[in-house]
Motif scaffolding. Structure first.
Motif, PDB file in Angstrom:
ATOM      1  N   ASN A 200       0.821  -1.216   0.000  1.00  0.00           N
ATOM      2  CA  ASN A 200       0.000   0.000   0.000  1.00  0.00           C
ATOM      3  C   ASN A 200       0.853   1.265   0.000  1.00  0.00           C
ATOM      4  O   ASN A 200       0.509   2.249  -0.664  1.00  0.00           O
ATOM      5  CB  ASN A 200      -0.954  -0.019   1.197  1.00  0.00           C
TER       6      ASN A 200
ATOM      7  N   VAL B  90       0.516   4.087  -2.900  1.00  0.00           N
ATOM      8  CA  VAL B  90       0.265   5.506  -2.629  1.00  0.00           C
ATOM      9  C   VAL B  90       1.364   6.361  -3.240  1.00  0.00           C
ATOM     10  O   VAL B  90       1.096   7.369  -3.914  1.00  0.00           O
ATOM     11  CB  VAL B  90       0.150   5.763  -1.114  1.00  0.00           C
TER      12      VAL B  90
ATOM     13  N   VAL C  49      -1.779  14.288   3.521  1.00  0.00           N
ATOM     14  CA  VAL C  49      -2.109  12.869   3.578  1.00  0.00           C
ATOM     15  C   VAL C  49      -0.983  12.173   4.324  1.00  0.00           C
ATOM     16  O   VAL C  49       0.187  12.317   3.957  1.00  0.00           O
ATOM     17  CB  VAL C  49      -2.244  12.277   2.165  1.00  0.00           C
TER      18      VAL C  49
ATOM     19  N   ILE D 120       1.034   8.847   5.741  1.00  0.00           N
ATOM     20  CA  ILE D 120       1.328   7.420   5.652  1.00  0.00           C
ATOM     21  C   ILE D 120       2.623   7.152   6.402  1.00  0.00           C
ATOM     22  O   ILE D 120       3.388   8.063   6.703  1.00  0.00           O
ATOM     23  CB  ILE D 120       1.449   6.939   4.190  1.00  0.00           C
TER      24      ILE D 120
ATOM     25  N   THR E  10      -5.804  13.869   6.106  1.00  0.00           N
ATOM     26  CA  THR E  10      -6.298  12.565   5.667  1.00  0.00           C
ATOM     27  C   THR E  10      -5.429  11.463   6.257  1.00  0.00           C
ATOM     28  O   THR E  10      -4.197  11.484   6.113  1.00  0.00           O
ATOM     29  CB  THR E  10      -6.277  12.445   4.134  1.00  0.00           C
TER      30      THR E  10
ATOM     31  N   VAL F 193      -4.681   7.284   6.235  1.00  0.00           N
ATOM     32  CA  VAL F 193      -4.835   6.137   5.333  1.00  0.00           C
ATOM     33  C   VAL F 193      -4.668   4.876   6.178  1.00  0.00           C
ATOM     34  O   VAL F 193      -3.560   4.533   6.593  1.00  0.00           O
ATOM     35  CB  VAL F 193      -3.817   6.178   4.185  1.00  0.00           C
TER      36      VAL F 193
ATOM     37  N   THR G 202      -9.103   4.134   3.039  1.00  0.00           N
ATOM     38  CA  THR G 202      -8.203   3.042   2.691  1.00  0.00           C
ATOM     39  C   THR G 202      -7.317   3.502   1.547  1.00  0.00           C
ATOM     40  O   THR G 202      -7.566   4.548   0.915  1.00  0.00           O
ATOM     41  CB  THR G 202      -8.985   1.807   2.248  1.00  0.00           C
ATOM     42  N   THR G 203      -6.302   2.713   1.249  1.00  0.00           N
ATOM     43  CA  THR G 203      -5.435   3.043   0.117  1.00  0.00           C
ATOM     44  C   THR G 203      -6.228   3.105  -1.174  1.00  0.00           C
ATOM     45  O   THR G 203      -6.050   4.031  -1.984  1.00  0.00           O
ATOM     46  CB  THR G 203      -4.299   2.007  -0.002  1.00  0.00           C
TER      47      THR G 203
ATOM     48  N   LEU H 236      -8.227   6.287  -1.264  1.00  0.00           N
ATOM     49  CA  LEU H 236      -7.362   7.449  -1.483  1.00  0.00           C
ATOM     50  C   LEU H 236      -6.940   7.544  -2.939  1.00  0.00           C
ATOM     51  O   LEU H 236      -7.005   8.617  -3.548  1.00  0.00           O
ATOM     52  CB  LEU H 236      -6.124   7.365  -0.593  1.00  0.00           C
TER      53      LEU H 236
END
Length: 213
Positions: free
Chosen positions: A45, A49, A141, A143, A166, A168, A197-198, A201
């Motif tokens: 993931n 992304v 975003v 991660i 956001t 994820v 979720t990925t 997104l």
């Protein structure tokens, strides 16, 4: 929560702590996050992304933890438990393999490498806010690792500073499913504007924004 749209010129990806010690087999923290990471397909993931973000010309910000050096925390008044533990195991030590970027996630030309954070927030005592403002970013975003510490603290700080946040859910991991639940189901809605979720997104990133986004 409704799924937002993302103007590439106003969006920034915050990739937190892409070090070998966090994300690679043989890393000092990997055994503690491996079970959850594999359950959510974290590595796949993160790659997905990053690929989408780069294709959309969204600015990538690497948000790294402080890399341990001899003498760290020894004369501090109030080091926390994590800092003491990181010193004991020389976590992400500067100059070590564990303190290097995982090769798949190494910064590329044009990425912004933020000053290293000493605790959990990528904003505290770093230049992250300045870098985001200078790049005209309004939506961030998040991660990377760890869901209930650095991701949560950085995201909450971002909200306090006025950014759209956001999370994820499957592009991060934690030491246990309970910690993931707390990060995304209990605490996330108190500060995040979108929790995706990925797949969700990526779909949103590929949607053309309107003039007002």
């Amino acid at each position: 929560m409704t799924t937002p749209t993302y103007n590439p010129a106003r969006t920034g990806l915050l990739f937190v702590d892409p070090y070998n010690d966090f994300l690679s087999e043989g890393g000092k923290l990997w055994p503690r996050v491996k079970e959850v990471a594999e359950q959510v397909r974290l590595i796949d993931n993160l790659k997905a992304v990053l690929e989408t973000v780069r294709a959309r010309n969204i600015q990538v910000f690497i948000v790294p933890h402080h890399r341990w050096e001899p003498g760290d925390y020894q004369r501090w008044k109030h080091p926390n438990h994590t800092q003491i533990s990181s010193g004991r195991i020389q976590f992400c030590a500067k100059g070590s393999w564990g303190g290097e970027w995982r090769p798949d996630f190494a910064p590329q030309e044009g990425d912004v490498i933020v000053k290293e954070h000493w605790a959990q927030s990528g904003f505290a005592n770093t230049d992250l806010d300045q870098q985001l403002k200078q790049h005209d970013v309004e939506k961030v975003v998040l991660i990377g690792l760890i869901a209930n510490t650095c991701i949560e603290s950085t995201g909450r700080f971002a909200m306090e500073l006025g950014y759209h946040v956001t999370l994820v859910t499957d592009a991060t991991a934690a030491f246990s499913p309970e910690m993931m639940h707390a990060a995304h189901k209990l605490n996330g809605p108190t500060y995040a504007h979108a929790i995706l979720t990925t797949a969700e997104l990526i779909a949103a990133l590929q949607t053309e924004p309107s003039a007002v986004d």
